[in-house]
Design a protein around this motif. Structure first.
Motif, PDB file in Angstrom:
ATOM      1  N   HIS A 197     -26.678  10.816  -2.418  1.00  0.00           N
ATOM      2  CA  HIS A 197     -26.709  11.362  -3.768  1.00  0.00           C
ATOM      3  C   HIS A 197     -27.239  10.292  -4.721  1.00  0.00           C
ATOM      4  CE1 HIS A 197     -23.248  13.957  -2.101  1.00  0.00           C
ATOM      5  NE2 HIS A 197     -24.374  14.633  -2.031  1.00  0.00           N
ATOM      6  N   CYS A 198     -28.559  10.188  -4.798  1.00  0.00           N
ATOM      7  CA  CYS A 198     -29.172   9.180  -5.663  1.00  0.00           C
ATOM      8  C   CYS A 198     -29.148   9.701  -7.109  1.00  0.00           C
ATOM      9  CB  CYS A 198     -30.619   8.934  -5.252  1.00  0.00           C
ATOM     10  SG  CYS A 198     -30.789   8.554  -3.491  1.00  0.00           S
ATOM     11  N   TRP A 211     -31.011   9.069  -9.584  1.00  0.00           N
ATOM     12  CA  TRP A 211     -32.328   9.339 -10.167  1.00  0.00           C
ATOM     13  C   TRP A 211     -33.109  10.404  -9.392  1.00  0.00           C
ATOM     14  CZ3 TRP A 211     -35.022   8.324  -5.939  1.00  0.00           C
ATOM     15  CH2 TRP A 211     -34.640   7.254  -5.127  1.00  0.00           C
ATOM     16  N   GLY A 230     -37.191  17.379   1.370  1.00  0.00           N
ATOM     17  CA  GLY A 230     -35.880  17.890   0.975  1.00  0.00           C
ATOM     18  C   GLY A 230     -35.587  17.475  -0.460  1.00  0.00           C
ATOM     19  N   ASN A 268     -34.787   9.868   4.218  1.00  0.00           N
ATOM     20  CA  ASN A 268     -34.132   8.670   3.679  1.00  0.00           C
ATOM     21  C   ASN A 268     -33.774   7.681   4.791  1.00  0.00           C
ATOM     22  OD1 ASN A 268     -31.683   9.652   4.810  1.00  0.00           O
ATOM     23  ND2 ASN A 268     -31.090  10.649   2.904  1.00  0.00           N
TER      24      ASN A 268
HETATM   25  S1  SF4 Z   1     -33.253  13.848  -1.651  1.00  0.00           S
HETATM   26 FE1  SF4 Z   1     -33.838  11.689  -1.415  1.00  0.00          FE
HETATM   27  S2  SF4 Z   1     -33.788  10.896  -3.498  1.00  0.00           S
HETATM   28 FE2  SF4 Z   1     -32.664  12.826  -3.507  1.00  0.00          FE
HETATM   29  S3  SF4 Z   1     -30.520  12.266  -3.159  1.00  0.00           S
HETATM   30 FE3  SF4 Z   1     -31.401  12.699  -1.173  1.00  0.00          FE
HETATM   31  S4  SF4 Z   1     -32.084  10.713  -0.430  1.00  0.00           S
HETATM   32 FE4  SF4 Z   1     -31.766  10.498  -2.595  1.00  0.00          FE
END
Ligand code: SF4
Length: 258
Positions: A39-40, A42, A106, A137
């Motif tokens: 859960h990034c 940004w 995704g 990721n």
């Molecule tokens: S989709 Fe990518 S950027 Fe977005 S929360 Fe998941 S790992 Fe992070």
């Protein structure tokens, strides 16, 4: 085609150009799967995973602590954003585009690597001559069948500034796996200059070849992208890394499905 009864969790399918990484500029069909194990704060695709109040509150708190602002923090409707589709349903949509380059993205698409419908779909696409690249990721090692059906791996490891705990974002066995994979690239998202030390340490710790590394600025507006790109290009020159632009931010800002 036989329906296995287990369906892919699909967020959206659209035709655009790859905006990032080594294939930037290539016309591509995007198959965006729903769900993410990280859960990034940004993240520009929160609509693929921000489905509960508790996750929303956690990100909200983190963003506030950083003194940042984000206008996309809300609970998204999972029934709208995560549709259960069969391989046949997805294939029909993909065939609607005159393009045999697929970006599987995704969320985190490897979460569904054991999904039989997804494996069936990838198998058919391979037979039909599609080139499939994946955005991941890099925290999951997919099964061998899945791996054999992907041509290019755009691995984007997350660092401390993403807001994810180290134990969930940095999996040593995954770095070892992906660095040896043919067609793998490591694309690091850089929020500020403070991230560079950590990225350089990771590259050294896991012996990632510099020729596989790309640095890409985190940005949500064209102005922010330009500003960060200026100093990041210099860092890339110093370290012999590739620089990755964000074409879609330059052209469309943070709009989705473009
Ligand atoms: S989709 Fe990518 S950027 Fe977005 S929360 Fe998941 S790992 Fe992070």
């Amino acid at each position: 085609m036989r329906n296995t009864g287990i369906r892919m969790k699909v967020n959206e399918i659209f035709y655009s150009v790859q905006g990032e990484g080594v294939s930037a500029g290539s016309p591509s069909v995007f198959l965006r799967l729903a769900g993410c194990n990280l859960h990034c704060w940004w993240c520009d695709t929160k609509y693929t995973w921000m489905f509960t109040e508790s996750i929303k509150e956690r990100i909200e708190k983190h963003v506030k602590k950083l003194g940042e602002t984000q206008d996309d923090i809300k609970v998204y409707d999972m029934t709208t954003e995560s549709k259960d589709l069969t391989a046949a349903q997805v294939l029909e949509k993909l065939h609607g585009f005159e393009c045999k380059r697929l970006v599987l993205t995704g969320g985190e698409p490897t979460l569904q690597h054991n999904d039989r419908e997804l494996l069936a779909l990838l198998g058919i696409l391979r037979e039909e001559g599609y080139y499939t690249e994946i955005e991941t990721n890099g925290t999951i090692i997919p099964n061998g069948k899945f791996v054999s059906l992907i041509s290019q791996w755009n691995v984007s490891p997350k660092i401390e500034s993403s807001g994810n705990e180290k134990i969930i974002r940095e999996k040593p066995e995954c770095y070892e796996f992906y660095k040896k994979l043919d067609g793998s690239w490591f694309k690091f998202v850089i929020v500020s200059e403070a991230d560079l030390d950590e990225v350089l340490q990771i590259i050294k710790r896991y012996g990632i070849p510099s020729g596989k590394v790309l640095l890409m600025p985190e940005a949500r507006t064209k102005e922010e992208l330009q500003e960060k790109s200026k100093w990041l290009v210099e860092i890339c020159k110093e370290n012999n890394f590739r620089f990755s632009n964000r074409l879609h931010i330059e052209l469309w800002g943070a709009s989705r499905g473009k």
